[in-house]
Design an enzyme around this catalytic site. Structure first.
Site, PDB file in Angstrom:
ATOM      1  CE  LYS A   1      -4.300   2.246   2.411  1.00 28.86           C
ATOM      2  NZ  LYS A   1      -4.996   1.875   3.808  1.00 28.86           N
TER       3      LYS A   1
ATOM      4  CB  SER B   1      -8.316   3.840   2.381  1.00 29.64           C
ATOM      5  OG  SER B   1      -7.394   3.189   3.820  1.00 29.64           O
TER       6      SER B   1
ATOM      7  CB  SER C   1      -8.239   1.276   5.427  1.00 27.59           C
ATOM      8  OG  SER C   1      -9.027   2.074   5.462  1.00 27.59           O
TER       9      SER C   1
END
Lengths: 96, 489
Positions: B81, B156, B180
Site C-alpha cells: 500500500k 482505503s 481499511s
C-alpha cells in the site's frame, strides 16, 4: 456539546493553516454540520467516572537507552526538500 | 488470460520455488505480465518497480541455487500500500502532497520482508492518506473492483485488495484504521487481516490516526495471511506502542487447531442497514460453525453498534489534524509556487496538496480539539471508547471469537456515495469498533450475491490471539473454498 452552527470555518481553516475557497467553505460547513449532528448522539452515554482511553496497547512508559546510533545521512534527509542550499532547507524570507 | 501462476496462493508458490519447478524471475515476470494485461482497467498500482523487482528476483534465485534460501517468502513478490516506506521507492499516500516523495528509509515491515527474501513489487492505490472506504479519494484516480469494473474495491486499501483479486500478486500489505483492510478484502473476495494494535510495528507507516492505525496482510487464503503475518509481526523499539508479544509460527499453529470453539454473534450487527443477501451468507457461515461442533452464542454489543462511528470520527480526525500538520511545504512534500510569504507557504501548499476528504477531516479534527470543544468532543469520545473496549472484553471472556458481516453491503457503484461523507462513513459500521478496542479482525470470503459480488465474514478475536483467529477463519475457508473462484478480466 455544541450546536452545528458553532463550527466557524474561517477560524478553523486558519488554525489548520489551510487556505479554503468560498465554495469549499460552504460545502465543508454543510457536510461537517451533518457529521456534528450525527455525533451529538454521544451525549446520551453516561461517562461519569470513566477513564479516557488514548490507545489500546497495553504498554506504558517506554524507555530507551540514551545511546548514539546511526541516523539518516544529511543527503538522504534532504532528498525530498523542495529547495535546498549548502545542506540547508531554503524558505521564503521570514524576517524583514 | 491469466497464466498458471497468477491465482496460486503464496504457500503453493513457495513450494514450487523450493522444488525448483519455478524461478523467482519467472514468477516476477508472470506478475508483471498480468499487471500489464489487467491494471489499465483495475488501476490497483500507482507504480511498479519492474527493474528493481527483477534484480531482487535474480538475487533470490542465486541464493536458492547456493542453498541459502531465506525461507518460504524468498523470491515472492509482495505489493505495498502506497503508505508504507520502501527505501528508494515512491511513497505518495495517493496524494498530490507527496506525488514526488521518495522514501529515504525502510519501514520495519519492509526490513523484515526483504530480510525474508520477499520482493517489494509495487505501490498500491488507496484513499488519500488512508481516509476513505472506496479508494475514490485517491488523487490519481479510483481503483476498480475486479469483479465488476463499475464498482468500488472498497477502501482505503482498495489497491491492495484489487491487486490480489485480479491475480497481479498473491500477497499485499495494507493498513487498517477503521476497516481499511477488512472492508476492501470483503468487497474484493479475498482474506484481509488487521492484527491486534501493537503486534506489527507502525514505524515507516505514514500516520493517519496513530491510536488506531495498524499494518496488516491481504492474501488469497488464510494460510497465506498466516505466512505473511509471521514475517512482519514482532516488537520494535522504534514504535513506542509496539508490544513485546511472542510471535508464534502462525502457519504451524493452523495445523494444530482444535476446533469446537465458542463463538459469539453480536445481535446488533444484524440490524437495519444490513443487505439481506449479505446477512444470509453470513448466517449460513455461522450455521457451518454450529454444524461442525462449535457453540454459537448470541451476544450484545450495544455501545459498539450505536456509538463506534461517532467516536471514531472524533478521535481519528483529531489525530489526523495533528499528524498531518507536518505537511507544511517546508521540509518535504508539495510546496506552492504562489505563496506570498513564509506563513502563506503553509496555507497555499496545504490547499494545493490535500484533496477534499483530507481537508474535511483536518477541519473536523481541528474543531474537536479546539479550545471550548475538547471536553465535549474529544475527551468524551475517548471515554466512550473505554466503554466500547470494556464491552468487547466482557463478551470475549466467554467467547473465543465473534462472527459478523464485514460490511453491510457488497461493493457499491463508483460515485454512488462519494458526495455524501456520512453515508460513506456508515459503510464501516461493523469494522470500526474493532479498531477502537484494538482487537484483531479478519475478513474471509463467505459467498457471492446473486449479482456475482463477493461477501465477507468478519471474525473478531482476542488481543494477540491471531493464531486462534486464523484457525477459526481457516476452518470455514477449507470447507467452502470460495478462494477457488476468480473474476473474469
Amino acid at each position: 456539546m455544541s450546536a452545528n452552527s458553532d463550527l466557524n470555518i474561517d477560524y478553523l481553516a486558519n488554525l489548520a493553516r489551510l487556505a479554503l475557497t468560498g465554495a469549499e467553505k460552504e460545502k465543508f460547513s454543510r457536510q461537517l454540520g451533518d457529521i456534528l449532528h450525527y455525533v451529538e448522539k454521544l451525549k446520551q452515554v453516561d461517562v461519569s467516572g470513566v477513564e479516557p482511553m488514548a490507545h489500546a496497547s497495553p504498554v506504558f512508559n517506554v524507555w530507551q537507552e540514551d545511546a548514539v546510533r546511526p541516523g539518516l545521512p544529511v543527503d538522504e534527509a534532504l532528498r525530498n526538500a523542495p529547495a535546498q542550499r549548502q545542506h540547508m532547507i531554503v524558505v521564503p524570507k521570514v524576517v524583514e | 488470460m491469466a497464466d498458471d501462476l497468477n491465482y496460486l496462493p503464496a504457500a503453493r508458490l513457495a513450494e514450487m520455488l523450493g522444488s525448483g519447478k519455478i524461478s523467482s524471475v519467472g514468477l516476477v515476470q508472470s506478475c508483471l505480465a498480468r499487471t500489464k494485461a489487467v491494471d489499465g482497467r483495475v488501476k490497483a498500482f500507482n507504480s511498479c518497480d519492474e527493474a528493481g523487482a527483477l534484480a531482487l528476483a535474480q538475487d533470490s534465485d542465486q541464493r536458492r541455487a547456493a542453498g541459502q534460501a531465506r525461507g518460504p517468502l524468498d523470491g515472492i513478490p509482495v505489493g505495498f500500500k502506497d503508505v508504507i516506506a520502501v527505501a528508494g521507492q515512491p511513497l505518495t499516500c495517493s496524494s498530490k502532497m507527496l506525488a514526488n516523495f521518495i522514501s529515504p528509509y525502510d519501514a520495519t515491515v519492509t526490513e523484515k520482508l526483504t530480510a525474508a527474501g520477499a520482493i517489494p513489487f509495487g505501490r498500491l492505490n488507496m484513499d488519500e492518506f488512508a481516509m476513505g472506504s472506496s479508494t475514490e479519494n485517491s488523487a490519481f484516480g479510483p481503483t476498480a473492483n475486479p469483479w465488476d469494473l463499475t464498482r468500488v474495491p472498497g477502501g482505503s486499501s482498495g489497491g491492495s485488495a484489487a491487486a490480489v483479486a485480479a491475480g497481479e500478486v498473491s500477497l499485499t500489505l495494507g493498513s487498517d484504521t477503521g476497516g481499511s483492510i477488512r472492508q476492501p478484502a470483503a468487497l474484493c473476495g479475498i482474506v484481509g487481516l488487521k492484527p491486534t494494535y501493537g503486534l506489527v510495528s507502525r514505524y515507516g507507516l505514514a500516520a493517519y490516526a496513530s491510536s488506531l492505525d495498524q499494518i496488516g496482510t491481504m492474501a488469497r487464503t488464510v494460510e497465506d495471511a498466516a505466512l505473511l503475518l509471521g514475517a512482519i509481526a514482532g516488537h520494535d523499539e522504534r514504535d513506542s506502542t509496539s508490544f513485546k508479544a511472542d510471535v508464534p509460527d502462525y502457519r504451524a499453529e493452523l495445523a494444530r487447531s482444535k476446533g469446537r470453539w465458542r463463538l459469539g454473534v453480536p445481535k446488533e450487527f444484524f440490524g437495519a442497514g444490513l443487505d439481506p443477501e449479505v446477512g444470509a451468507a453470513v448466517k449460513a457461515a455461522i450455521e457451518h460453525y454450529r454444524a461442525t461442533g462449535c457453540e454459537i452464542r448470541e451476544v450484545s454489543l450495544p455501545l459498539a453498534a450505536e456509538y463506534a462511528i461517532a467516536v471514531y470520527y472524533l478521535i481519528a480526525t483529531a489525530e489526523a489534524s495533528s499528524n498531518l500538520a507536518r505537511y507544511d511545504g517546508v521540509r518535504y512534500g508539495r510546496r506552492s509556487a504562489k505563496a506570498k510569504d513564509a506563513v502563506d507557504l503553509y496555507y497555499q501548499s496545504r490547499a494545493e496538496g490535500f484533496g477534499d476528504e483530507v481537508k474535511r477531516r483536518i477541519i473536523l479534527g481541528t474543531h474537536v480539539l479546539s479550545s471550548g470543544y475538547y471536553d465535549a468532543y474529544y475527551l468524551r469520545a475517548q471515554k466512550v471508547r473505554t466503554l466500547i473496549r470494556n464491552e468487547f472484553t466482557a463478551v470475549l471472556r466467554d467467547c473465543d471469537a465473534l462472527l459478523s458481516p464485514t460490511s453491510p453491503t457488497a461493493a457499491f457503484k463508483l460515485g454512488e456515495k462519494s458526495s455524501d461523507p456520512l453515508a460513506m462513513y456508515l459503510t464501516d459500521i461493523y469494522t470500526i469498533s474493532v479498531n477502537l478496542a484494538g482487537l484483531p479482525g479478519i475478513s474471509v470470503p463467505c459467498g457471492f450475491t446473486t449479482g456475482g459480488l463477493p461477501i465477507g465474514l468478519q471474525i473478531i478475536g482476542r488481543p494477540f490471539d491471531e493464531a486462534g483467529l486464523l484457525s477459526i477463519a481457516r476452518h470455514y475457508e477449507q470447507a467452502h473454498g470460495w478462494y477457488s473462484k476468480h473474476p473474469s478480466l
